[in-house]
Design an enzyme around this catalytic site. Structure first.
Site, PDB file in Angstrom:
ATOM      1  N   HIS A 164      -6.928 -10.009   3.813  1.00 55.97           N
ATOM      2  CA  HIS A 164      -5.736 -10.670   4.356  1.00 55.97           C
ATOM      3  C   HIS A 164      -6.142 -11.873   5.209  1.00 55.97           C
ATOM      4  O   HIS A 164      -5.493 -12.919   5.174  1.00 55.97           O
ATOM      5  CB  HIS A 164      -4.930  -9.700   5.218  1.00 55.97           C
ATOM      6  CG  HIS A 164      -3.966  -8.846   4.457  1.00 55.97           C
ATOM      7  ND1 HIS A 164      -2.852  -9.350   3.835  1.00 55.97           N
ATOM      8  CD2 HIS A 164      -3.950  -7.500   4.231  1.00 55.97           C
ATOM      9  CE1 HIS A 164      -2.181  -8.361   3.259  1.00 55.97           C
ATOM     10  NE2 HIS A 164      -2.830  -7.229   3.470  1.00 55.97           N
TER      11      HIS A 164
ATOM     12  N   HIS B 274      -1.608   5.410   8.509  1.00 58.83           N
ATOM     13  CA  HIS B 274      -1.297   4.201   7.764  1.00 58.83           C
ATOM     14  C   HIS B 274      -0.812   4.559   6.361  1.00 58.83           C
ATOM     15  O   HIS B 274      -0.867   5.720   5.941  1.00 58.83           O
ATOM     16  CB  HIS B 274      -2.522   3.285   7.706  1.00 58.83           C
ATOM     17  CG  HIS B 274      -2.188   1.831   7.795  1.00 58.83           C
ATOM     18  ND1 HIS B 274      -2.160   1.014   6.689  1.00 58.83           N
ATOM     19  CD2 HIS B 274      -1.843   1.060   8.843  1.00 58.83           C
ATOM     20  CE1 HIS B 274      -1.821  -0.206   7.062  1.00 58.83           C
ATOM     21  NE2 HIS B 274      -1.621  -0.215   8.362  1.00 58.83           N
TER      22      HIS B 274
ATOM     23  N   ASP C  48      -6.019   0.131  -4.613  1.00 60.63           N
ATOM     24  CA  ASP C  48      -4.562   0.203  -4.717  1.00 60.63           C
ATOM     25  C   ASP C  48      -3.959  -1.132  -5.143  1.00 60.63           C
ATOM     26  O   ASP C  48      -2.855  -1.185  -5.665  1.00 60.63           O
ATOM     27  CB  ASP C  48      -3.925   0.705  -3.418  1.00 60.63           C
ATOM     28  CG  ASP C  48      -4.273  -0.150  -2.207  1.00 60.63           C
ATOM     29  OD1 ASP C  48      -5.127  -1.049  -2.325  1.00 60.63           O
ATOM     30  OD2 ASP C  48      -3.700   0.100  -1.128  1.00 60.63           O
TER      31      ASP C  48
ATOM     32  N   HIS D  95      -1.304  -9.658  -0.713  1.00 59.19           N
ATOM     33  CA  HIS D  95      -1.764  -8.982  -1.922  1.00 59.19           C
ATOM     34  C   HIS D  95      -1.501  -9.850  -3.146  1.00 59.19           C
ATOM     35  O   HIS D  95      -0.695 -10.781  -3.098  1.00 59.19           O
ATOM     36  CB  HIS D  95      -1.028  -7.650  -2.109  1.00 59.19           C
ATOM     37  CG  HIS D  95      -1.164  -6.717  -0.957  1.00 59.19           C
ATOM     38  ND1 HIS D  95      -0.355  -5.617  -0.788  1.00 59.19           N
ATOM     39  CD2 HIS D  95      -2.007  -6.709   0.106  1.00 59.19           C
ATOM     40  CE1 HIS D  95      -0.688  -4.968   0.301  1.00 59.19           C
ATOM     41  NE2 HIS D  95      -1.693  -5.620   0.877  1.00 59.19           N
TER      42      HIS D  95
ATOM     43  N   SER E 138       0.810  -1.217   0.000  1.00 58.60           N
ATOM     44  CA  SER E 138       0.000   0.000   0.000  1.00 58.60           C
ATOM     45  C   SER E 138       0.844   1.268   0.000  1.00 58.60           C
ATOM     46  O   SER E 138       0.384   2.315  -0.463  1.00 58.60           O
ATOM     47  CB  SER E 138      -0.940   0.004   1.206  1.00 58.60           C
ATOM     48  OG  SER E 138      -1.901  -1.017   1.086  1.00 58.60           O
TER      49      SER E 138
ATOM     50  N   ASP F  49      -9.043  -4.384   2.741  1.00 62.80           N
ATOM     51  CA  ASP F  49      -7.755  -5.076   2.635  1.00 62.80           C
ATOM     52  C   ASP F  49      -7.511  -5.993   3.824  1.00 62.80           C
ATOM     53  O   ASP F  49      -7.131  -7.149   3.664  1.00 62.80           O
ATOM     54  CB  ASP F  49      -6.647  -4.031   2.527  1.00 62.80           C
ATOM     55  CG  ASP F  49      -5.256  -4.642   2.484  1.00 62.80           C
ATOM     56  OD1 ASP F  49      -4.932  -5.307   1.486  1.00 62.80           O
ATOM     57  OD2 ASP F  49      -4.491  -4.450   3.448  1.00 62.80           O
TER      58      ASP F  49
END
Length: 501
Positions: free
Chosen positions: A280, A143, A319, A454, A92, A276
């Site tokens: 994960h 972040h 992203d 990812h 990211s 995201d």
């Protein structure tokens, strides 16, 4: 012979002419993405980033909701590649920097090019134009993705330094999650307390719903608004776990619009960061519900656009993809049943942190699998009695064996180590029982996962408003920033901070 050649030349010229007409038809109408910028400029710019939101995440959310997402109705639809400068599968930080500044960079870098030179972001450019600027995220506001719009550091883990950069940015509104290292406990060179520095710089800090809703626009107002409950890593709760007293991503977006609106216009970046995180952990329902919450935030921008259609640009993208989500599972062949996902009542995070913790406390040394069955049924809808042939919620014998093994590991508080390939492939770095439950439910619904990280799959970009047609087609994530620069009336290029002094 000559007549045939002449005829061939006429046909060739006609084909060339038709080709030129076709190419001109593909050009953006009303202006061009050129060195001097787009022919029109947008006064109001919304930039929505769904972290981990690839094409399958959007498609799954739409199927779950039973209707197209708001972003699916936008007139401009493009496909965007996401590779970093030093790795095909991005993180990211590199992706956020590319989308914010138009330059490829290395994994972990924030606001820097591969040679560690600071690059100016579209948010910083908007501030220089006199626009107000807002940054909203469902994860911590320091972040990687939000940081990429205001910070310039060589590591995304420099949370203290990023927090201090936030204060120095002078941006007008920050909302969502909190700070991961406000006191600099993990920093090699602490710079004080981020919250105290923010107050000294004139920011109003709010951390409860009542004070948040009471905020009103006023000259010189700068705000840092944090949700009252930070579920994990200083982030908002997953949408599936959100309480009435919590502030939704859409509400943060609406308040940002209210406070930022002014005659010079504004730039607002909104990140759906926990899409995201759910991916994960291979939790499809948590990811889907956060995607729908993200789409609801986009609806806030759409309502604003409807009042200012000639002055507003909305861009919605991701992203990167996360988890390798597949819309199809070998065990169900061609069958999918998204409605069964609606039986899940909590996220993997809440189940691990609260439900399992309470279960262990109550059963003590006598925790056995039979006792956890009704708990699993209550929170995920999976059944242990019935006919698997007629009820997709039924746990199949091989799945029950998987759950039993995962239960034993979980009750023993076993930490799955990533250097053990076999166990890592089963559970990643998550609680073994929790991730096995979501795998079983998702598989029975016809979904599957290939990774706990990812992937390099392209993402979808959607746009509406001034210059939206620029976002049709197939292009790299660095082009997103350049296209936005163009619609801001700027040259679409990477700008080194030193060059822009």
């Amino acid at each position: 012979m000559r007549s045939e050649m002449a005829k061939s030349r006429k046909v060739f010229r006609a084909m060339v002419l038709l080709g030129l007409v076709a190419l001109s038809a593909l050009q953006p109408h009303g202006g061009l993405w050129a060195a001097e910028g787009y022919s029109q400029t947008a006064k109001y710019i919304f930039y929505f980033i769904g972290d981990g939101m690839g094409i399958p995440q959007r498609a799954a959310a739409s199927a779950y909701a039973g209707k197209p997402l708001t972003v699916d109705t936008f007139p401009a639809q493009g496909v965007t590649t996401t590779a970093a400068a030093d790795r095909f599968i991005t993180d990211s930080a590199a992706a956020g920097t590319a989308m914010a500044s138009g330059t490829k960079t290395k994994i972990g870098f924030v606001g820097l090019d591969p040679d560690l030179r600071p690059v100016k972001t579209v948010a910083e450019m908007a501030k220089e134009q006199g626009k107000k600027v807002g940054i909203v995220s469902s994860v911590s506001i320091d972040h990687a993705t939000p940081a990429a719009f205001y910070a310039h550091v060589p590591s995304r883990s420099m949370y203290h330094e990023i927090g201090m950069a936030l204060v120095k940015s002078g941006f007008d509104f920050f909302g969502g999650g909190g700070f991961k290292d406000p006191e600099g406990k993990k920093s090699k060179a602490p710079q004080g307390n981020v919250r105290e520095a923010a107050r000294a710089a004139g920011y109003t800090l709010v951390d409860n719903r009542r004070d948040f809703m009471a905020l009103k626009a006023s000259p010189g107002l700068k705000v840092i608004a944090v949700n009252p409950w930070l579920q994990d890593s200083a982030a908002l709760p997953y949408e599936i776990d959100r309480r009435p007293e919590d502030i939704s991503l859409a509400e943060f977006t609406a308040k940002a619009v209210e406070l930022l609106d002014n005659p010079q216009g504004f730039f607002l970046m909104v990140e759906g960061g926990k899409i995201d995180w759910a991916c994960h952990a291979n939790d499809a329902v948590a990811a889907i519900q956060d995607t729908l919450a993200f789409d609801e935030a986009v609806r806030v921008a759409l309502r604003f656009y409807e009042k200012h259609p000639r002055e507003t640009l909305i861009v919605v993208t991701g992203d990167h993809e996360c988890g390798g989500l597949t819309l199809g599972f070998a065990g169900t062949k061609y069958e999918t049943e998204f409605n069964m996902l609606k039986h899940q009542k909590v996220s993997f995070q809440k189940f691990s942190d609260q439900v399992l913790k309470e279960f262990r406390k109550q059963c003590g040394d006598r925790c056995d699998f039979e006792k956890i069955k009704p708990v699993i049924t209550a929170h995920f809808g999976l059944k242990f009695t019935g006919d698997p042939q007629t009820d997709p919620l039924m746990v199949k014998p091989y799945q029950e064996a998987m759950l039993r093994e995962a239960f034993e590991r979980s009750m023993a508080a076993e930490r799955v180590k990533s250097d053990d390939p076999q166990t890592y492939l089963l559970y990643g770095d998550y609680d073994s029982l929790t991730v096995t439950i979501t795998h079983v439910l998702d598989n029975n619904a016809g979904l599957a996962w290939t990774s706990f990280k990812h992937t390099g799959a392209p993402v979808t970009t959607s746009a509406l408003g001034v210059g939206a047609e620029l976002f049709n087609g197939y292009y790299d994530n660095t082009d997103l920033a350049k296209k936005i620069m163009s619609v801001m009336g700027l040259a679409p290029k990477v700008v080194q901070m030193a060059d822009a002094a």
